[in-house]
Design a protein around this motif. Structure first.
Motif, PDB file in Angstrom:
ATOM      1  N   PHE A  70       0.765  -1.341  -0.003  1.00  0.00           N
ATOM      2  CA  PHE A  70       0.031   0.047   0.038  1.00  0.00           C
ATOM      3  C   PHE A  70       0.753   1.159   0.056  1.00  0.00           C
ATOM      4  CE2 PHE A  70      -3.282  -2.730   1.819  1.00  0.00           C
ATOM      5  CZ  PHE A  70      -4.263  -2.797   0.909  1.00  0.00           C
ATOM      6  N   HIS A  77      -4.254   5.211  -0.179  1.00  0.00           N
ATOM      7  CA  HIS A  77      -4.759   4.165  -1.215  1.00  0.00           C
ATOM      8  C   HIS A  77      -6.138   3.994  -1.551  1.00  0.00           C
ATOM      9  CE1 HIS A  77      -2.914   1.099  -4.001  1.00  0.00           C
ATOM     10  NE2 HIS A  77      -4.065   0.349  -3.725  1.00  0.00           N
ATOM     11  N   GLU A  80      -7.778   6.883  -2.770  1.00  0.00           N
ATOM     12  CA  GLU A  80      -7.844   7.136  -4.572  1.00  0.00           C
ATOM     13  C   GLU A  80      -8.733   6.166  -5.043  1.00  0.00           C
ATOM     14  OE1 GLU A  80      -3.903   6.147  -5.708  1.00  0.00           O
ATOM     15  OE2 GLU A  80      -2.954   7.915  -4.491  1.00  0.00           O
TER      16      GLU A  80
END
Length: 221
Positions: A70, A77, A80
């Motif tokens: 990650f 992460h 996103e």
């Protein structure tokens, strides 16, 4: 053939057993953060979670850890990924609220009907209607606030994490329902008391419970 949401969840539960304890903790934080973002479709969420898990297992098999996979920023992460998913706004919240409200209504009417078999009493009509109207409104805000609390503290590793979660969740779950129940009862307690036969409560309660069970079964497919 496309897998159902339930199949994806079951498969995820089995596959992540392959992770060691440390990697599993990192992935489950990621999973919980994504699942508690109610703006996105539940099915789309499970598809993404399975895809990430498959890539994570592959990375682990080549010697990487979950935190390396990650990029040492699990929350970033997850954010996103969530930004790329279709935003369904409050659709998931409304679905959960309606299921919860249907269950609450069914229990309320069935219990009222059973009590009415043994005791004749007049129902405070305005107070009862006020309660039934306020429940879905309050439920909407309770669910949103609870999921926000969960998301806020998922990546909090401090020793006070559990305490803060418990206090905030306790206020949301305790204070809001208490206001919803007490206020109509205090204001409209003695207004428009009418006699409603016990069997009407039972019929309404059983009908709503049947709808709840059918909706729940369909929602798992």
């Amino acid at each position: 053939m496309a897998r159902t949401t339930k199949q994806l969840i079951d498969e995820n539960n089995e596959k992540r057993k392959q992770l060691n304890e440390e990697d599993l903790e990192v992935y489950e934080d990621f999973l919980l953060y994504v699942r508690t973002d109610l703006r996105v479709s539940e099915h789309e969420t499970e598809v993404i979670l399975m895809d990430v898990l498959d890539h994570l297992l592959e990375a682990v098999s080549h010697g990487s850890s979950a935190i390396e996979f990650f990029g040492h920023d699990v929350k970033g992460h997850a954010d996103e990924i969530l930004e790329e998913l279709p935003n369904e706004s409050n659709k998931a919240v409304m679905k959960m609220v309606m299921m919860g409200v249907a269950y609450f209504y069914s229990i309320y009417f069935i219990v009222s009907g059973i009590v009415g078999i043994f005791a004749d009493y007049k129902t405070p009509l305005i107070s009862t209607l006020s309660l039934l109207i306020l429940v879905p409104i309050g439920g909407f805000f309770i669910i949103k606030m609870l999921f926000n609390i969960i998301q806020r503290y998922i990546f909090d590793k401090s020793q006070y994490k559990k305490f803060k979660e418990t206090v905030y969740a306790g206020l949301v779950v305790g204070v809001i329902p208490a206001i919803l129940i007490l206020v109509p009862n205090i204001i409209f307690k003695d207004m428009m008391r009418v006699y409603i036969p016990w069997w009407i409560f039972l019929v309404i309660g059983i009908a709503i419970y049947s709808i709840y069970k059918i909706s729940k079964k369909n929602g798992q497919n």
